[in-house]
Design a protein around this motif. Structure first.
Motif, PDB file in Angstrom:
ATOM      1  N   UNK A   1       5.460  -1.692   5.827  1.00  0.00           N
ATOM      2  CA  UNK A   1       6.135  -0.838   7.174  1.00  0.00           C
ATOM      3  C   UNK A   1       5.740   0.332   7.097  1.00  0.00           C
ATOM      4  N   UNK A   2       6.097   0.985   7.974  1.00  0.00           N
ATOM      5  CA  UNK A   2       5.398   2.764   8.096  1.00  0.00           C
ATOM      6  C   UNK A   2       6.382   3.476   7.226  1.00  0.00           C
TER       7      UNK A   2
ATOM      8  N   UNK B   1       0.938   1.827  -8.271  1.00  0.00           N
ATOM      9  CA  UNK B   1       0.083   2.633  -7.446  1.00  0.00           C
ATOM     10  C   UNK B   1      -0.621   3.824  -8.215  1.00  0.00           C
ATOM     11  N   UNK B   2      -1.991   4.164  -7.848  1.00  0.00           N
ATOM     12  CA  UNK B   2      -2.318   5.448  -8.284  1.00  0.00           C
ATOM     13  C   UNK B   2      -2.044   6.432  -7.456  1.00  0.00           C
ATOM     14  N   UNK B   3      -2.374   7.829  -7.851  1.00  0.00           N
ATOM     15  CA  UNK B   3      -1.705   8.958  -6.972  1.00  0.00           C
ATOM     16  C   UNK B   3      -2.758   8.943  -5.727  1.00  0.00           C
TER      17      UNK B   3
ATOM     18  N   UNK C   1      -7.113  11.989  -1.352  1.00  0.00           N
ATOM     19  CA  UNK C   1      -6.915  12.446  -0.028  1.00  0.00           C
ATOM     20  C   UNK C   1      -8.399  12.717   0.837  1.00  0.00           C
TER      21      UNK C   1
ATOM     22  N   UNK D   1      -9.297  13.298  -6.664  1.00  0.00           N
ATOM     23  CA  UNK D   1      -7.713  13.555  -5.889  1.00  0.00           C
ATOM     24  C   UNK D   1      -8.122  13.953  -4.468  1.00  0.00           C
TER      25      UNK D   1
ATOM     26  N   UNK E   1       1.634   9.412   8.173  1.00  0.00           N
ATOM     27  CA  UNK E   1       2.863   8.903   8.891  1.00  0.00           C
ATOM     28  C   UNK E   1       3.157   7.407   9.109  1.00  0.00           C
ATOM     29  N   UNK E   2       1.997   6.837   8.416  1.00  0.00           N
ATOM     30  CA  UNK E   2       2.008   5.316   8.443  1.00  0.00           C
ATOM     31  C   UNK E   2       2.092   4.641   7.134  1.00  0.00           C
ATOM     32  N   UNK E   3       2.309   3.520   7.138  1.00  0.00           N
ATOM     33  CA  UNK E   3       2.355   2.833   5.547  1.00  0.00           C
ATOM     34  C   UNK E   3       1.058   2.411   5.108  1.00  0.00           C
ATOM     35  N   UNK E   4       0.873   1.940   3.992  1.00  0.00           N
ATOM     36  CA  UNK E   4      -0.397   1.657   3.457  1.00  0.00           C
ATOM     37  C   UNK E   4      -0.774   0.361   4.188  1.00  0.00           C
TER      38      UNK E   4
ATOM     39  N   UNK F   1      -5.970   0.486  -0.792  1.00  0.00           N
ATOM     40  CA  UNK F   1      -5.112   0.409   0.775  1.00  0.00           C
ATOM     41  C   UNK F   1      -5.411   2.010   1.403  1.00  0.00           C
TER      42      UNK F   1
ATOM     43  N   UNK G   1      -3.530  -2.646   3.706  1.00  0.00           N
ATOM     44  CA  UNK G   1      -4.730  -3.223   2.825  1.00  0.00           C
ATOM     45  C   UNK G   1      -5.997  -3.459   3.416  1.00  0.00           C
TER      46      UNK G   1
ATOM     47  N   UNK H   1      -9.584  -6.878   6.368  1.00  0.00           N
ATOM     48  CA  UNK H   1      -9.140  -5.646   7.007  1.00  0.00           C
ATOM     49  C   UNK H   1     -10.187  -4.549   6.732  1.00  0.00           C
TER      50      UNK H   1
ATOM     51  N   UNK I   1      -3.976   4.758   3.671  1.00  0.00           N
ATOM     52  CA  UNK I   1      -2.509   5.038   4.339  1.00  0.00           C
ATOM     53  C   UNK I   1      -3.026   6.525   5.206  1.00  0.00           C
TER      54      UNK I   1
ATOM     55  N   UNK J   1      -5.336   4.638  -1.459  1.00  0.00           N
ATOM     56  CA  UNK J   1      -4.463   4.436  -2.653  1.00  0.00           C
ATOM     57  C   UNK J   1      -5.286   3.166  -3.322  1.00  0.00           C
TER      58      UNK J   1
END
Lengths: 113, 116
Positions: free
Chosen positions: A104-105, B107-109, B112, B9, B40-43, B35, B45, B59, B37, B91
């Protein structure tokens, strides 16, 4: 298409109260549902997993419920503290190597002193 | 136990350039995930490896993204050429058990990436 909705982008509650976050899904039959915490600039951290045949799971101040009929999971933090402030993500796992994991977000939770 | 390591990083590149990210999962973890990300959104895959085989890359934009997991351990994710919409945090995660078995992910850090 598969979809997950987390009830709100942000939730702001008073310290000591119970925070309740919602995760709803459609067009998916998860075998597992997981909840993660994510702090700014960091990767998500696993909190709890609940299986499709389980109704409830607890860990310290955390409680997760899972209703496959309503296609909904609720995540509760009791006696909330400012340190609980973070974004909380739910994730669905179909339970086979062929199923895609979807997140989810997230809901951004703020606990004010 | 050491966590999932990622490098770099942070990365800033211009559009049409190429970039590579590296991930070292937790020792002994069979499954590795990449992933994307967006803020404002989720990860989301991108690709999932089990040992050194691909389980799911449905994806992954294969015209520009590629990934490999060498000898079932480290992994690299490459973007070539980058587009503005690739700006995101990438990620890497690993899990002890096999894909689809409900194991928690570590998860790793993240890296960006900013594409200008």
């Amino acid at each position: 298409s598969q979809k997950i909705e987390q009830n709100s982008e942000a939730l702001n509650i008073q310290e000591g109260k119970t925070a309740t976050l919602t995760c709803n899904y459609t067009n998916y039959s998860p075998a597992y549902l997981q909840w993660y915490r994510q702090d700014p600039g960091r990767g998500p951290v696993f909190l709890l997993l609940i299986r499709e045949n389980e109704k409830e799971k607890r860990k310290e101040r955390l409680k997760v419920t899972f209703d496959t009929t309503l296609k909904q999971s609720l995540f509760h933090i009791t006696a909330s503290q400012p340190a609980d402030s973070a974004t909380y993500l739910c994730a669905l796992d179909g339970g086979s190597s062929a199923s895609k994991i979807i997140f989810g977000s997230g809901t951004r939770l703020s606990i004010r002193p | 136990e050491a966590g999932v390591a990622q490098s770099p990083r942070y990365k800033i590149i211009e559009k049409r350039q190429s970039v590579a990210f590296w991930c070292n999962p937790i020792s002994g973890h069979a499954t590795l995930y990449w992933y994307q990300q967006i803020l404002g959104q989720g990860p989301k895959l991108l690709i999932q490896f089990q040992n050194n085989g691909v389980v799911d890359d449905s994806q992954l934009p294969k015209d520009r993204f590629s990934a490999e997991r060498l000898k079932g351990v480290d992994s690299t994710l490459k973007i070539q050429p980058a587009k503005l919409e690739d700006s995101a945090v990438y990620l890497c995660a690993s899990s002890l058990g096999l894909a689809g078995a409900g194991y928690e992910q570590y998860f790793g850090p993240g890296t960006r990436l900013t594409v200008t």
